[in-house]
Design a protein around this motif. Structure first.
Motif, PDB file in Angstrom:
ATOM      1  N   VAL A 137       7.318 -14.363  -8.839  1.00 35.47           N
ATOM      2  CA  VAL A 137       8.468 -13.359  -9.026  1.00 35.47           C
ATOM      3  C   VAL A 137       9.834 -14.432  -8.701  1.00 35.47           C
ATOM      4  O   VAL A 137      10.461 -14.660  -9.130  1.00 35.47           O
ATOM      5  CB  VAL A 137       8.123 -11.839  -7.904  1.00 35.47           C
ATOM      6  CG1 VAL A 137       9.425 -11.792  -7.699  1.00 35.47           C
ATOM      7  CG2 VAL A 137       7.147 -10.975  -8.408  1.00 35.47           C
ATOM      8  N   ASN A 138       9.234 -14.997  -7.414  1.00 29.87           N
ATOM      9  CA  ASN A 138      10.597 -16.098  -6.927  1.00 29.87           C
ATOM     10  C   ASN A 138      10.586 -17.023  -8.579  1.00 29.87           C
ATOM     11  O   ASN A 138      12.194 -17.526  -7.195  1.00 29.87           O
ATOM     12  CB  ASN A 138       9.754 -16.568  -5.622  1.00 29.87           C
ATOM     13  CG  ASN A 138      10.829 -17.790  -5.496  1.00 29.87           C
ATOM     14  OD1 ASN A 138      11.971 -17.443  -4.609  1.00 29.87           O
ATOM     15  ND2 ASN A 138      10.531 -19.344  -5.911  1.00 29.87           N
ATOM     16  N   GLU A 139      10.287 -17.856  -9.472  1.00 32.44           N
ATOM     17  CA  GLU A 139      10.333 -18.467 -10.297  1.00 32.44           C
ATOM     18  C   GLU A 139      11.844 -17.629 -11.359  1.00 32.44           C
ATOM     19  O   GLU A 139      12.247 -17.865 -11.631  1.00 32.44           O
ATOM     20  CB  GLU A 139       9.323 -18.837 -11.025  1.00 32.44           C
ATOM     21  CG  GLU A 139       8.360 -20.432  -9.989  1.00 32.44           C
ATOM     22  CD  GLU A 139       7.624 -20.419 -10.985  1.00 32.44           C
ATOM     23  OE1 GLU A 139       7.316 -20.275 -12.444  1.00 32.44           O
ATOM     24  OE2 GLU A 139       6.870 -21.599 -10.223  1.00 32.44           O
ATOM     25  N   VAL A 140      11.231 -16.112 -11.438  1.00 33.12           N
ATOM     26  CA  VAL A 140      11.788 -15.617 -12.654  1.00 33.12           C
ATOM     27  C   VAL A 140      13.012 -15.324 -11.738  1.00 33.12           C
ATOM     28  O   VAL A 140      13.953 -15.130 -12.463  1.00 33.12           O
ATOM     29  CB  VAL A 140      11.254 -14.404 -12.628  1.00 33.12           C
ATOM     30  CG1 VAL A 140      11.921 -13.203 -13.575  1.00 33.12           C
ATOM     31  CG2 VAL A 140       9.781 -14.635 -13.893  1.00 33.12           C
ATOM     32  N   PHE A 141      13.269 -14.395 -10.559  1.00 38.59           N
ATOM     33  CA  PHE A 141      14.340 -14.754  -9.733  1.00 38.59           C
ATOM     34  C   PHE A 141      15.300 -15.859  -9.676  1.00 38.59           C
ATOM     35  O   PHE A 141      16.760 -15.351 -10.153  1.00 38.59           O
ATOM     36  CB  PHE A 141      13.816 -13.858  -8.957  1.00 38.59           C
ATOM     37  CG  PHE A 141      14.020 -13.037  -8.976  1.00 38.59           C
ATOM     38  CD1 PHE A 141      13.139 -11.612  -9.400  1.00 38.59           C
ATOM     39  CD2 PHE A 141      14.993 -11.049  -7.414  1.00 38.59           C
ATOM     40  CE1 PHE A 141      12.822 -10.324  -9.821  1.00 38.59           C
ATOM     41  CE2 PHE A 141      14.687  -9.545  -8.414  1.00 38.59           C
ATOM     42  CZ  PHE A 141      13.815  -9.601  -9.042  1.00 38.59           C
ATOM     43  N   THR A 142      15.007 -17.074  -9.195  1.00 40.83           N
ATOM     44  CA  THR A 142      15.475 -18.447  -9.074  1.00 40.83           C
ATOM     45  C   THR A 142      16.151 -18.216 -10.530  1.00 40.83           C
ATOM     46  O   THR A 142      17.417 -18.633 -10.890  1.00 40.83           O
ATOM     47  CB  THR A 142      14.941 -19.144  -8.849  1.00 40.83           C
ATOM     48  OG1 THR A 142      13.962 -18.859  -7.562  1.00 40.83           O
ATOM     49  CG2 THR A 142      15.502 -20.291  -8.369  1.00 40.83           C
ATOM     50  N   ASP A 143      15.611 -18.478 -11.974  1.00 43.45           N
ATOM     51  CA  ASP A 143      15.793 -18.548 -13.198  1.00 43.45           C
ATOM     52  C   ASP A 143      16.968 -17.649 -13.516  1.00 43.45           C
ATOM     53  O   ASP A 143      18.118 -18.177 -13.801  1.00 43.45           O
ATOM     54  CB  ASP A 143      15.060 -18.613 -13.925  1.00 43.45           C
ATOM     55  CG  ASP A 143      15.248 -19.203 -15.264  1.00 43.45           C
ATOM     56  OD1 ASP A 143      16.075 -20.051 -15.630  1.00 43.45           O
ATOM     57  OD2 ASP A 143      14.390 -18.339 -16.955  1.00 43.45           O
ATOM     58  N   ALA A 144      16.937 -16.377 -12.691  1.00 41.44           N
ATOM     59  CA  ALA A 144      18.152 -15.608 -13.295  1.00 41.44           C
ATOM     60  C   ALA A 144      19.167 -15.548 -12.849  1.00 41.44           C
ATOM     61  O   ALA A 144      20.459 -15.665 -12.992  1.00 41.44           O
ATOM     62  CB  ALA A 144      17.058 -13.938 -12.990  1.00 41.44           C
ATOM     63  N   LYS A 145      19.141 -15.841 -11.490  1.00 43.66           N
ATOM     64  CA  LYS A 145      19.450 -16.353 -10.319  1.00 43.66           C
ATOM     65  C   LYS A 145      20.959 -17.664 -11.096  1.00 43.66           C
ATOM     66  O   LYS A 145      22.674 -17.689 -11.006  1.00 43.66           O
ATOM     67  CB  LYS A 145      19.992 -16.710  -8.650  1.00 43.66           C
ATOM     68  CG  LYS A 145      20.590 -16.878  -7.729  1.00 43.66           C
ATOM     69  CD  LYS A 145      19.724 -17.415  -7.205  1.00 43.66           C
ATOM     70  CE  LYS A 145      21.122 -17.712  -5.997  1.00 43.66           C
ATOM     71  NZ  LYS A 145      20.385 -18.064  -4.088  1.00 43.66           N
ATOM     72  N   GLN A 146      20.731 -18.561 -11.114  1.00 40.32           N
ATOM     73  CA  GLN A 146      20.710 -19.870 -12.049  1.00 40.32           C
ATOM     74  C   GLN A 146      21.512 -19.847 -13.026  1.00 40.32           C
ATOM     75  O   GLN A 146      22.713 -19.856 -13.050  1.00 40.32           O
ATOM     76  CB  GLN A 146      19.519 -21.094 -12.269  1.00 40.32           C
ATOM     77  CG  GLN A 146      19.112 -21.609 -10.894  1.00 40.32           C
ATOM     78  CD  GLN A 146      18.300 -22.273 -11.199  1.00 40.32           C
ATOM     79  OE1 GLN A 146      18.241 -22.307 -11.806  1.00 40.32           O
ATOM     80  NE2 GLN A 146      17.558 -23.721 -10.620  1.00 40.32           N
ATOM     81  N   GLU A 147      21.034 -18.589 -14.190  1.00 40.31           N
ATOM     82  CA  GLU A 147      22.349 -17.999 -14.998  1.00 40.31           C
ATOM     83  C   GLU A 147      23.024 -16.811 -14.661  1.00 40.31           C
ATOM     84  O   GLU A 147      23.673 -16.366 -16.291  1.00 40.31           O
ATOM     85  CB  GLU A 147      21.570 -17.401 -15.771  1.00 40.31           C
ATOM     86  CG  GLU A 147      19.888 -18.038 -16.856  1.00 40.31           C
ATOM     87  CD  GLU A 147      21.024 -19.067 -17.547  1.00 40.31           C
ATOM     88  OE1 GLU A 147      21.823 -18.718 -18.923  1.00 40.31           O
ATOM     89  OE2 GLU A 147      19.786 -20.187 -17.958  1.00 40.31           O
TER      90      GLU A 147
END
Length: 806
Positions: free
Chosen positions: A13-23
């Motif tokens: 979940v952290n990986e997915v959210f981090t990716d979305a945050k960076q976008e």
């Protein structure tokens, strides 16, 4: 076998959210000195707000604001005492008003999350069972899982699957006093409804069934006195129903409300409800605002507000009907979901709409499966019709551009959501690369394949031919695999990418905790295919290694990867696979952002273990390189026992030897639930015995030379890599002779004798392999699932297994 490591769901979940945050689409901060609800400040711009859950706009109502200000002036910012001692002076009026709304006893809670934590452990007793809809809100699931400390059985069904629910009810009816089904009234992502009419029918058929409905997204905008969708459908609240509503979101204030007509249960919860007892009470401002809202709900005005919102919802629906935007669930709720499929398409689409002046929400894992990413749009009374129309026009313009920017098309999106698509709207595939897809390795050039893929594992050309012959024409379906070989070239026939895929039946708990597999295997004694699914996998369950060759320097690398993705999705649809798995990749995989953007989540696999050998190295030389501690281990637990054992290298086996090999392999397979797979077909061992690339390292006792107590099944990969693929052991001799360690040592000794450059020791038991000099590498897989049900159900089973309940 040593225990393997399992993926941490929170890491994913952290990986997915981090990716979305960076976008730039998650964890944003609203800006501005004021807030009207119609617009929201983001990035120094005012955007039209289509992401609120205050559907009626009551949070901006001047009556609620005035009540809140007056309460702060009179009573302060908080009333710092537990309600168990004394409630602030405003609470009594609020409770009376909300009771009038529901015409049933109510309990006000700080919020719905704390409310569930307070109510569920009180309402559910140790003789009950819980069945969760797999899309029920996280706060409900989290509160239910607390009960595993009391060994309460928790189960799960696929979303709104009433047939599955009835089967689960029947399964639990003889073991449990009450069976609680927990669901949302309105689901927050797609805006779809719980089938309450069907649930009422089931409750009449099965008196043990109790319903726990979280209707916070159905509150205020529908139902008599704004009491929500669920109560409107149920008509009345029977004693086998607990209903949660909210005083925040559409209600416009803060807090939540439990409605309970069972007087005994009501008193128990109200008297001691965990967080209801020990948490701080609502602030005076929130209580006052909620009371002002309740007064509006008790007048005809609430229905005027509902009709006003309903008109906007219907207008938005009518505009969407004239477009080809993929609305995932058409309904009359204020929640809409436009599917984008891949996360990176969702990021692109959200950013485009924000640049155009519209704020919308991204729906992403774990709220939805990763490949079911989309844009959640909410309609409120703040939204004016001209803004609604402008949003639709912007979506119609930007949606195909977002698809084009992220190298996808309408076909792929609709396949991801299992929707039909008009053929004339399918975007043609990129033709800058040439795709060759074959169903047999015999149709692939042997020299080319071995140049690209042939130096590792049992998937050189000869090894794959062996696997095709072994996993075909078998009586059991789990022993029959389909194979595809993908070669992608540029226009000059230069290979850019190559890999192979298998389609086979996998156990859903393959990488789950051992405790979950132990529970599942009990059911499989009578239902052998329980919790098993067709999986399309890069590589196969028989092989390990770098299954994907790609020329990272080639200018058409991206096009080749996109072609591979579309090929997999076509195969997935044709074969009705429930999951796609890409393996084996390192932690620092350069393709990680690409795979994640394509809708895959990363999970950790068992570690990979390899040994690199030096030219002209002897076994003595090799042993001398080990650490002093490991040399001591070698001398005491391996070399000391070697003279007591009969060690043979068999290029082929007679019938009795094959029978022993199979039995020894089955012993290990049945004991290794940490990597839970179906056993291999019986003819595997005969095929190994007849194949020139396979040999058997066997261990026996000197006084019983014909009896095997251990065997290593080893593959010769063209003189490059020695592959001890599988092991078999008689566990009654394991500790006496250190059989497994001896087999590992003899494997190294044999590889040195044959002058191999590498030994691929495979996965699991990395602790033992490290002591003999193996290099340990963390490995990861990327998975894309049909839905999140299996991932979430495995976590439920792990909880059940940890408390030894069935």
């Amino acid at each position: 076998m040593a225990k393997i490591k399992h993926n941490n769901f929170l890491d994913t979940v952290n990986e997915v959210f981090t990716d979305a945050k960076q976008e730039g689409v998650l964890h944003l901060y609203a800006e501005g000195d004021t807030f009207s609800g119609r617009t929201i400040g983001v990035g120094n711009r005012q955007l039209y707000h289509f992401g609120t859950t205050g559907y009626l706009g009551l949070e901006q109502d001047p009556r609620l604001k005035a009540a809140a200000i007056d309460a702060i002036t009179k009573y302060g910012t908080q009333f710092p005492l537990s309600k168990s001692y004394i409630s602030n002076p405003l609470y009594k009026q609020l409770e009376e008003k909300v009771t009038d709304m529901y015409q049933n006893p109510i309990i006000i809670t700080k919020n719905s999350t704390l409310g569930h934590l307070g109510v569920i452990p009180n309402a559910v007793n140790d003789r009950d069972a819980i069945i969760l809809d797999h899309q029920v809100h996280w706060s409900v699931q989290s509160a239910a899982k607390v009960l595993k400390n009391r060994s309460v059985t928790i189960d799960m069904i696929r979303h709104n699957d009433m047939d599955m629910l009835e089967k689960k009810i029947k399964n639990h009816s003889n073991k449990h006093q009450r069976i609680w089904y927990m669901a949302d009234g309105i689901y927050s992502m797609y805006g779809d409804y719980a089938p309450l009419s069907d649930l009422k029918t089931l409750a009449l058929k099965y008196p043990q069934l109790h319903l726990y409905i979280d209707d916070v997204h159905g509150m205020s905008w529908t139902g008599k006195n704004g009491t929500g969708y669920a109560l409107g459908e149920l008509g009345s609240l029977s004693e086998n129903v607990l209903l949660f509503g909210t005083l925040s979101k559409t209600f416009g204030a803060s807090g939540a409300v439990l409605v309970c007509s069972n007087k005994k249960m009501y008193q128990e919860i109200k008297t001691f409800g965990g967080p209801l007892t020990f948490s701080a009470q609502l602030e005076p401002a929130s209580v006052a605002a909620a009371t002002a809202s309740a007064e509006i709900h008790l007048t005809p005005e609430i229905h005027e507000l509902q009709n006003d919102l309903r008109e906007r919802i219907q207008y938005f629906n009518s505009l969407l009907e004239n477009t080809e935007l993929p609305l995932i669930d058409k309904n009359n709720s204020p929640v809409f979901f436009i599917g984008t499929g891949m996360p990176k398409t969702g990021y692109n689409f959200v950013n485009r709409l924000m640049k155009e002046g519209f704020y919308v929400n991204l729906g992403i894992f774990p709220a939805v499966p990763v490949k079911n990413t989309g844009v959640r749009i909410t309609i409120s009374r703040h939204n004016q019709k001209q803004e609604i129309k402008a949003l639709v026009e912007a979506m119609v313009y930007h949606y195909p551009k977002a698809l084009e920017d992220t190298h996808t098309n309408a076909l792929r999106v609709n396949q991801a959501f299992k929707r039909d698509v008009k053929p004339n709207k399918i975007v043609a595939s990129n033709h800058t690369v040439k795709v060759q897809l074959e169903d047999s390795i015999t149709k692939i050039d042997k020299a080319l394949w071995n140049t690209l893929q042939g130096n590792q594992g049992v998937f050189d050309w000869e090894g794959l031919e062996f696997l095709e012959n072994t996993f075909s024409n078998n009586p059991l379906k789990e022993h029959n695999w389909k194979f595809w070989y993908l070669m992608i070239y540029d226009q000059n026939q230069h290979p850019i990418l190559s890999t192979y895929f298998t389609l086979g039946l996998w156990k859903d708990d393959m990488l789950a905790d051992v405790s979950a597999s132990q529970l599942i295997e009990k059911t499989r004694k009578t239902d052998p295919y329980y919790l098993s699914s067709l999986v399309l996998s890069m590589g196969s369950l028989f092989t390990e290694g770098t299954h994907l060759y790609i020329d990272h320097e080639h200018p058409l690398k991206q096009e080749a990867l996109n072609a591979m993705m579309q090929t997999m999705e076509t195969l997935e649809k044709q074969c009705h696979a429930k999951m796609i798995v890409l393996r084996d990749f390192s932690e620092n995989e350069t393709l990680h952002p690409y795979f994640q953007g394509q809708g895959f989540v990363r999970v950790q696999m068992p570690d990979s273990c390899k040994i690199d050998l030096k030219a002209r190295e002897t076994i003595e030389d090799y042993g001398a390189k080990l650490s002093s501690r490991n040399r001591q281990h070698l001398r005491k637990e391996i070399l000391a026992y070697e003279p007591l054992l009969k060690i043979d290298i068999l290029k082929s086996c007679n019938a009795d030897q094959l029978k022993q090999v199979e039995a020894l392999y089955n012993n290990v397979h049945q004991n290794n639930l940490g990597l839970n797979t179906f056993p291999f077909p019986e003819k595997l061992f005969k095929n190994m015995s007849e194949h020139p690339n396979w040999e058997f390292i066997t261990i026996g006792l000197l006084d019983s030379p014909d009896k095997m107590i251990g065997v290593m099944l080893c593959y010769n990969n063209g003189g490059h890599t020695y592959v001890p693929s599988f092991v078999g052991m008689d566990y009654s001799y394991l500790t006496e002779y250190y059989t497994y360690r001896q087999l590992l040592y003899q494997t190294i000794k044999r590889a040195i004798e044959l002058k191999f450059k590498h030994i691929d020791l495979g996965m699991t038991a990395s602790f033992e392999k490290r002591k003999l000099g193996a290099k340990i590498t963390e490995k990861y897989a990327y998975i894309q699932t049909f839905d999140n049900y299996t991932l979430e159900f495995m976590s439920i089973l792990e909880l059940n297994g940890s408390t030894n309940t069935a």
